[in-house]
Each structure stands twice: as structure tokens, then as C-alpha cells.
Design a protein around this motif. Structure first.
Motif, mmCIF file in Angstrom:
data_model
loop_
_atom_site.group_PDB
_atom_site.id
_atom_site.type_symbol
_atom_site.label_atom_id
_atom_site.label_comp_id
_atom_site.label_asym_id
_atom_site.label_seq_id
_atom_site.Cartn_x
_atom_site.Cartn_y
_atom_site.Cartn_z
ATOM 1 N N MET A 264 -17.811 -1.167 -4.512
ATOM 2 C CA MET A 264 -17.317 -2.122 -3.501
ATOM 3 C C MET A 264 -17.977 -3.492 -3.676
ATOM 4 O O MET A 264 -17.330 -4.526 -3.475
ATOM 5 C CB MET A 264 -17.583 -1.573 -2.095
ATOM 6 N N ARG B 161 -16.532 5.376 5.044
ATOM 7 C CA ARG B 161 -15.618 4.500 4.308
ATOM 8 C C ARG B 161 -14.381 4.200 5.165
ATOM 9 O O ARG B 161 -13.767 3.143 5.059
ATOM 10 C CB ARG B 161 -15.251 5.191 2.995
ATOM 11 N N GLU C 71 0.839 -1.196 0.000
ATOM 12 C CA GLU C 71 0.000 0.000 0.000
ATOM 13 C C GLU C 71 0.873 1.244 0.000
ATOM 14 O O GLU C 71 1.831 1.342 0.757
ATOM 15 C CB GLU C 71 -0.939 -0.023 1.216
ATOM 16 N N ASP D 57 -11.442 -1.039 -9.208
ATOM 17 C CA ASP D 57 -11.528 0.186 -10.003
ATOM 18 C C ASP D 57 -10.393 0.288 -11.014
ATOM 19 O O ASP D 57 -10.517 0.990 -12.015
ATOM 20 C CB ASP D 57 -11.464 1.420 -9.083
ATOM 21 N N ARG E 159 -7.259 8.944 4.840
ATOM 22 C CA ARG E 159 -5.907 8.845 4.262
ATOM 23 C C ARG E 159 -5.975 9.294 2.798
ATOM 24 O O ARG E 159 -7.021 9.138 2.138
ATOM 25 C CB ARG E 159 -5.343 7.440 4.404
ATOM 26 N N VAL F 295 -22.414 3.465 0.139
ATOM 27 C CA VAL F 295 -23.366 2.432 0.549
ATOM 28 C C VAL F 295 -22.800 1.087 0.100
ATOM 29 O O VAL F 295 -22.210 0.988 -0.974
ATOM 30 C CB VAL F 295 -24.766 2.650 -0.066
HETATM 31 C C1 FAD Z 1 -17.147 9.805 -4.772
HETATM 32 C C2 FAD Z 1 -17.258 8.307 -4.763
HETATM 33 C C3 FAD Z 1 -18.315 7.680 -4.104
HETATM 34 C C4 FAD Z 1 -18.433 6.296 -4.125
HETATM 35 N N1 FAD Z 1 -19.504 5.703 -3.526
HETATM 36 C C5 FAD Z 1 -19.606 4.352 -3.534
HETATM 37 C C6 FAD Z 1 -20.694 3.700 -2.888
HETATM 38 O O1 FAD Z 1 -21.619 4.328 -2.372
HETATM 39 N N2 FAD Z 1 -20.711 2.340 -2.882
HETATM 40 C C7 FAD Z 1 -19.738 1.598 -3.488
HETATM 41 O O2 FAD Z 1 -19.807 0.365 -3.448
HETATM 42 N N3 FAD Z 1 -18.700 2.182 -4.122
HETATM 43 C C8 FAD Z 1 -18.615 3.523 -4.153
HETATM 44 N N4 FAD Z 1 -17.555 4.118 -4.787
HETATM 45 C C9 FAD Z 1 -16.544 3.266 -5.446
HETATM 46 C C10 FAD Z 1 -15.561 2.722 -4.433
HETATM 47 O O3 FAD Z 1 -14.933 3.774 -3.735
HETATM 48 C C11 FAD Z 1 -14.526 1.810 -5.116
HETATM 49 O O4 FAD Z 1 -15.116 1.031 -6.092
HETATM 50 C C12 FAD Z 1 -13.901 0.948 -4.067
HETATM 51 O O5 FAD Z 1 -13.087 1.758 -3.265
HETATM 52 C C13 FAD Z 1 -13.054 -0.214 -4.590
HETATM 53 O O6 FAD Z 1 -11.981 0.317 -5.192
HETATM 54 P P1 FAD Z 1 -10.538 -0.320 -5.231
HETATM 55 O O7 FAD Z 1 -10.195 -1.126 -4.037
HETATM 56 O O8 FAD Z 1 -10.402 -0.938 -6.565
HETATM 57 O O9 FAD Z 1 -9.679 1.029 -5.224
HETATM 58 P P2 FAD Z 1 -9.481 2.071 -4.045
HETATM 59 O O10 FAD Z 1 -10.485 1.909 -2.998
HETATM 60 O O11 FAD Z 1 -9.358 3.403 -4.691
HETATM 61 O O12 FAD Z 1 -8.086 1.624 -3.419
HETATM 62 C C14 FAD Z 1 -6.888 1.706 -4.137
HETATM 63 C C15 FAD Z 1 -5.737 1.613 -3.144
HETATM 64 O O13 FAD Z 1 -4.514 1.503 -3.867
HETATM 65 C C16 FAD Z 1 -3.550 2.355 -3.244
HETATM 66 N N5 FAD Z 1 -2.544 2.666 -4.268
HETATM 67 C C17 FAD Z 1 -2.686 3.496 -5.327
HETATM 68 N N6 FAD Z 1 -1.547 3.489 -6.056
HETATM 69 C C18 FAD Z 1 -0.691 2.647 -5.442
HETATM 70 C C19 FAD Z 1 0.641 2.208 -5.730
HETATM 71 N N7 FAD Z 1 1.308 2.653 -6.815
HETATM 72 N N8 FAD Z 1 1.225 1.314 -4.904
HETATM 73 C C20 FAD Z 1 0.568 0.851 -3.803
HETATM 74 N N9 FAD Z 1 -0.691 1.237 -3.482
HETATM 75 C C21 FAD Z 1 -1.313 2.112 -4.302
HETATM 76 C C22 FAD Z 1 -4.357 3.543 -2.761
HETATM 77 O O14 FAD Z 1 -3.678 4.257 -1.762
HETATM 78 C C23 FAD Z 1 -5.613 2.831 -2.256
HETATM 79 O O15 FAD Z 1 -5.448 2.404 -0.931
HETATM 80 C C24 FAD Z 1 -17.444 5.505 -4.801
HETATM 81 C C25 FAD Z 1 -16.384 6.132 -5.468
HETATM 82 C C26 FAD Z 1 -16.311 7.516 -5.468
HETATM 83 C C27 FAD Z 1 -15.182 8.151 -6.232
#
Ligand code: FAD
Length: 471
Positions: free
Chosen positions: A333, A122, A43, A320, A55, A66
């Protein structure tokens, strides 16, 4: 990784690396630990240890999140007891629309049972899930450590590890990129000689603005959350949800020039311009607990790694980083949880040495878990004139028209409402909305307008008392 390469890194034989400790990365690490003796969760951020905290790597955490029932079930299945821990931490498990005042693009939903939805900050969600994942001794966290590239065989046929800004590369048999919307996977793959993935992108230019409030207690209140949705002729909406810590979170939503402001007066003023005054009524006497924060990067974007002609063994992109959605439908999520479930099934019967060769199939199948959420988000976004992206095809236009009728049915018939929320929560197939029984119910309302002018308040909610001036 060939067995020759592995001989140089014997510790990598049984080692998987997951990049990114968001929901997608955490759940992937949990699943991989069922197959690999060691999993390193890498991370970029330093992660809060003692209690949930903001963070920088999760800027979206300031906005309402949600977790739909399907996501709750899948995460509970992977981490038994996690739902109880979230509730103990202050999360809410509500019924949608039963516990809400919810104005749909057509009219108000009745307060009838639909689907469960988990509401929490979150920060609490990630912190609780992370603690449960890290109980597994096979999973090691390497935080404050941004990954900067992939280590691969010179011909690009396999990924064999990860590079960092500082320190030695980490060798691994399997690498997952779950670094979210800022993922650098296209550049990392290009450095190994791969082409860029095709990208499909729809951007409805949606903006968010969110602020925490303390809302006065009201024993007469008959709702536990509120959602006033926008629609193309009034592209402004807002959601009010309870959060851990006795707080309420208001997230304002608007498209294009209607993107919500972040200044104090503008924030409250925006709530007065919604299709119902109910949300303004609820917060006009509330005490702000934070300033408002905006968010504008909300496009739907699918990086089609699953279509690439060549794909390296030992590498998969999840969450994502592969496919993200307009967040207004609350699916990111849950889709990450669906993908983790697919990953679990795909590797269940494989020895660690056989997992890398399955990477291409895993990439195809995990991203297929995003299909329904993608359909929902993009077909709804294409109703908005400002949406940039490929135009709606005939099938999408037919779907939009039918879904407008489903919405009218869902506002008037509890059976249609229940099926609609089954689909929206990603619990049941969209085909349930096309079953003969549902179609008959939906079409029986054909005389009702698809975009009525709704009443200011739903029948089950009394307007606020007129305030008498202080003597
Ligand atoms: C405004 C907003 C509202 C949302 N509302 C909802 C909702 O109501 N319900 C829902 O289900 N989803 C919602 N989402 C979507 C949700 O936030 C994501 O789908 C969810 O967080 C899963 O994403 P992820 O784990 O793929 O990426 P993220 O949660 O973005 O996590 C990515 C991680 O990778 C880390 N990272 C980045 N680059 C590097 C690197 N080079 N090396 C190591 N670590 C790195 C980051 O620090 C982070 O911890 C929302 C999104 C947004 C933008």
C-alpha cells in the motif's frame, strides 16, 4: 487518442478511467481528478456502502495489513483528514518497535522509538479512503462492472477506452490499470498487438493463515502489538495486532512445508512452535471471533512494462498489477501511495490532452517507486532455500551479510534501530544505513553473533504467571 478519434467521443476529451478500486486505484483516481474534469473509477465488485465489509476482490483483507508511516503521510497529503477519520473508526497509530514485542531474525528489538505504523482492518482502510476519494464530484464510481479489455487504435499506438462484459465501451483519454495481482493487462495489450512484458519472479512459497480473536484486557500489558519473525532455520512467524472493533488479528506466516494450517488446533499449535512463546501466551485464553483463512499467492512479481519496446499512449499500469511483493514486509500500500505521488508530479503541469503522450514516462517513473521495497523483499526472500527465482548475485549476497549485521546493531543500539525503521517504513533512503556514522555503529557489534539463540521473552516483558490449577 488522436483528435480525430476524440471527435467521435467529445465527452472523452477530459475523461480518465481507473480500473480497480483498491488502494492503488483510489489514489490514482484522486490524483487524476486534479487534471481531468471527469474520472470514472471502475470496480468489478459491488462495494459496501454503509460500513466496512469483506468483498471478494480483496481476499487479502482477511490478513494483517500494516501501513507504514510514509504511506500514512502520502495518503494524508492527498486526502487531508483521512488519518483522523481512520483513528475515529478504530484504527491505531503505533510506534514500531516502541509499542511492540518484536523478535527480529536476530534478537528482540528494544522498545525504543522507530517509525509510525497504522493498524486497521483492510476493510476499514479501504472504506475510509474510498469515502474520502468519492467526495470529489469529478470522480464517479462504476461498481459491479468488470473491465474485460482495452479499446485501442488499430495499430496499438494508443489506448482510447475500456471494454466491459456488459454494456458499451467507455471512451477515455487516459486509462489506468490498477486491478491488482489478477490484472489481465498482458492479454489486453496482446490483443492490441503488443508483446508480453518480461517478468521477474521470486517465490519463497510463503503461506499466511489469519484469525480474529477477542483478547482479555490486561492492565499490566506493556505492549500493543507483537511480531515474532521467522528466519531460515525456523521459517515460522506470527504477528498479533489490534484492529478496529475491539478485535485482535493473528496472522501466522510460514515458508514451504511450514505454511500455517487453518484448522483450530493446528492454528494454536503453530503459535507454540515459534521462536518465542510470547504470542502463544497472549492468545491461549483468547476467544476466537472467526475461523482461520489461508492465503498462498505471495510471490514477488514484477511485470516489466517499463522495458517494453513499444508502449501505447494513454495507458499506465499501477500498483500490484505492475509489481507486487511478498506481503510480509508490509509495503504494497505504501508503494501504491508512492506511485500516486509520482503520477501527481508527472501530470501536474500537463493539460489533459498532453497526458496520453506522457504514458511511457509515467509508467517508467511510477514503477521506479517500487525499487526499494523490491530490493528488501527479494534479497530477504533469497535467504530461504525454497525461494524460486534468479539466484542471488554478488551484490545481493553482500547486502544480505551487511543487513544481518544491521539487524544485530538495531537490536542493541537505538540509533541504528531508528535508522533501520526509517528505511523499513520507506521514509528514508537505504543509503542512511551506509552512512559512515551508521557503518561504524553497526561494525562495532561485529563480535555479536548474527543469528543468536534469543531468550524466550525480551528483558522488558515478564513471562506469564504460572497458572495455579483450579480447586
Ligand atoms: C496476504 C497479504 C497481506 C498483505 N499485507 C500488506 C501489508 O501489511 N501492508 C501493505 O502495505 N500491503 C500489504 N499487502 C499488499 C496490498 O494488499 C496491496 O499492495 C494493495 O492492496 C494495493 O494493491 P492494488 O490496489 O494494486 O490492488 P488490490 O488492492 O488487489 O485491488 C485491485 C482491485 O481491482 C479490482 N479488479 C480486479 N479485476 C478487475 C476488473 N477486471 N475490472 C474492474 N476491477 C477489477 C478488484 O476487485 C480490487 O478491488 C498484502 C497483500 C497480501 C496478499
Amino acid at each position: 487518442m488522436s483528435d480525430d478519434d476524440m471527435d467521435n467521443h467529445p465527452e472523452a476529451h477530459d475523461h480518465a478511467v481507473v480500473l480497480g478500486a483498491g488502494v492503488a486505484g483510489l489514489l490514482a483516481a484522486r490524483v487524476l481528478a486534479e487534471r481531468f474534469g471527469r474520472v470514472t473509477l471502475v470496480e468489478r465488485d459491488e462495494l459496501p456502502q454503509e460500513s466496512p465489509a469483506f468483498r471478494p476482490g480483496l481476499p487479502q483483507s482477511r490478513h494483517a495489513h500494516v501501513l507504514w508511516s510514509r504511506g500514512v503521510e502520502l495518503i494524508e497529503d492527498l486526502l487531508p483528514g483521512v488519518t483522523e477519520r481512520l483513528l475515529a473508526g478504530g484504527a491505531f497509530l503505533l510506534d514500531s518497535p516502541g509499542d511492540f514485542l518484536w523478535l527480529s531474525p536476530a534478537d528482540w528489538f528494544h522498545q525504543v522509538p522507530g517509525a509510525k505504523v497504522l493498524l486497521a482492518s483492510r476493510e476499514l482502510l479501504d472504506w475510509t479512503v474510498r469515502r474520502e476519494v468519492l467526495r470529489d464530484e469529478r470522480i464517479r464510481l462504476r461498481s459491479g462492472s468488470p473491465a474485460t479489455g482495452l479499446v485501442g487504435a488499430p495499430d496499438g499506438r494508443s489506448v482510447t477506452g475500456v471494454e466491459f462484459r456488459e454494456g458499451d465501451p467507455l471512451a477515455a483519454r487516459f486509462v489506468v490499470d490498477a486491478t491488482g495481482r489478477t490484472s489481465k493487462a498482458p492479454a489486453w495489450l496482446a490483443a492490441l498487438g503488443h508483446a508480453a512484458p518480461q517478468v521477474t519472479r521470486y517465490d519463497s512459497r510463503l503461506g499466511y493463515s489469519s484469525r480474529y480473536f477477542e483478547v482479555p484486557e490486561d492492565p499490566a500489558r506493556r505492549w500493543r502489538g507483537m511480531y515474532v519473525q521467522g528466519r531460515p532455520d525456523v521459517p515460522r512467524g506470527a504477528v498479533l495486532v489490534p484492529q478496529d472493533g475491539g478485535r485482535w488479528l493473528v496472522t501466522l506466516i510460514g515458508n514451504g512445508e511450514h505454511a500455517p494450517p487453518t484448522d483450530d488446533d493446528g492454528f494454536l499449535g503453530f503459535t507454540r512452535s515459534l521462536r518465542s512463546p510470547a504470542l502463544y501466551d497472549a492468545i491461549r485464553d483468547a476467544t476466537p471471533l472467526s475461523s482461520a483463512t489461508g492465503f498462498r499467492s505471495t510471490a514477488n512479481e514484477w511485470r516489466h512494462y517499463e522495458r517494453m519496446d513499444r508502449w501505447p499512449a494513454g495507458f499506465v499500469v499501477l500498483g500490484d498489477a505492475a509489481c507486487r511483493f511478498n506481503p510480509v514486509y508490509g509495503h504494497g500500500m505504501t508503494v501504491a501511495a508512492l506511485a500516486a505521488d509520482v503520477l501527481r508530479k508527472e501530470i501536474r503541469d500537463l493539460a489533459p490532452r498532453d497526458v496520453p503522450a506522457a504514458a511511457r514516462r509515467i509508467q517508467r517513473r511510477t514503477v521506479a517507486a517500487a525499487e526499494v521495497a523490491w530490493q528488501i523483499a527479494t534479497s530477504e526472500d533469497l535467504r530461504y532455500a525454497e525461494t524460486e527465482g534468479p539466484p542471488a548475485d554478488r551484490a545481493t549476497r553482500i547486502l544480505q551479510r551487511y543487513m544481518s549485521r544491521v539487524m544485530v546493531g538495531a537490536n542493541t543500539d537505538p540509533a541504528v534501530s531508528s535508522r533501520f525503521f526509517g528505511v523499513l517504513s520507506l521514509s528514508t533512503s537505504p543509503n542512511t544505513l551506509l552512512s559512515p556514522g551508521t557503518v561504524v555503529r553497526v561494525l562495532s557489534k561485529w563480535r555479536l553473533p548474527a543469528t543468536p539463540t534469543p531468550t524466550a521473552y525480551p528483558p522488558h516483558h515478564d513471562p506469564p504467571q504460572v497458572r495455579t490449577p483450579q480447586a
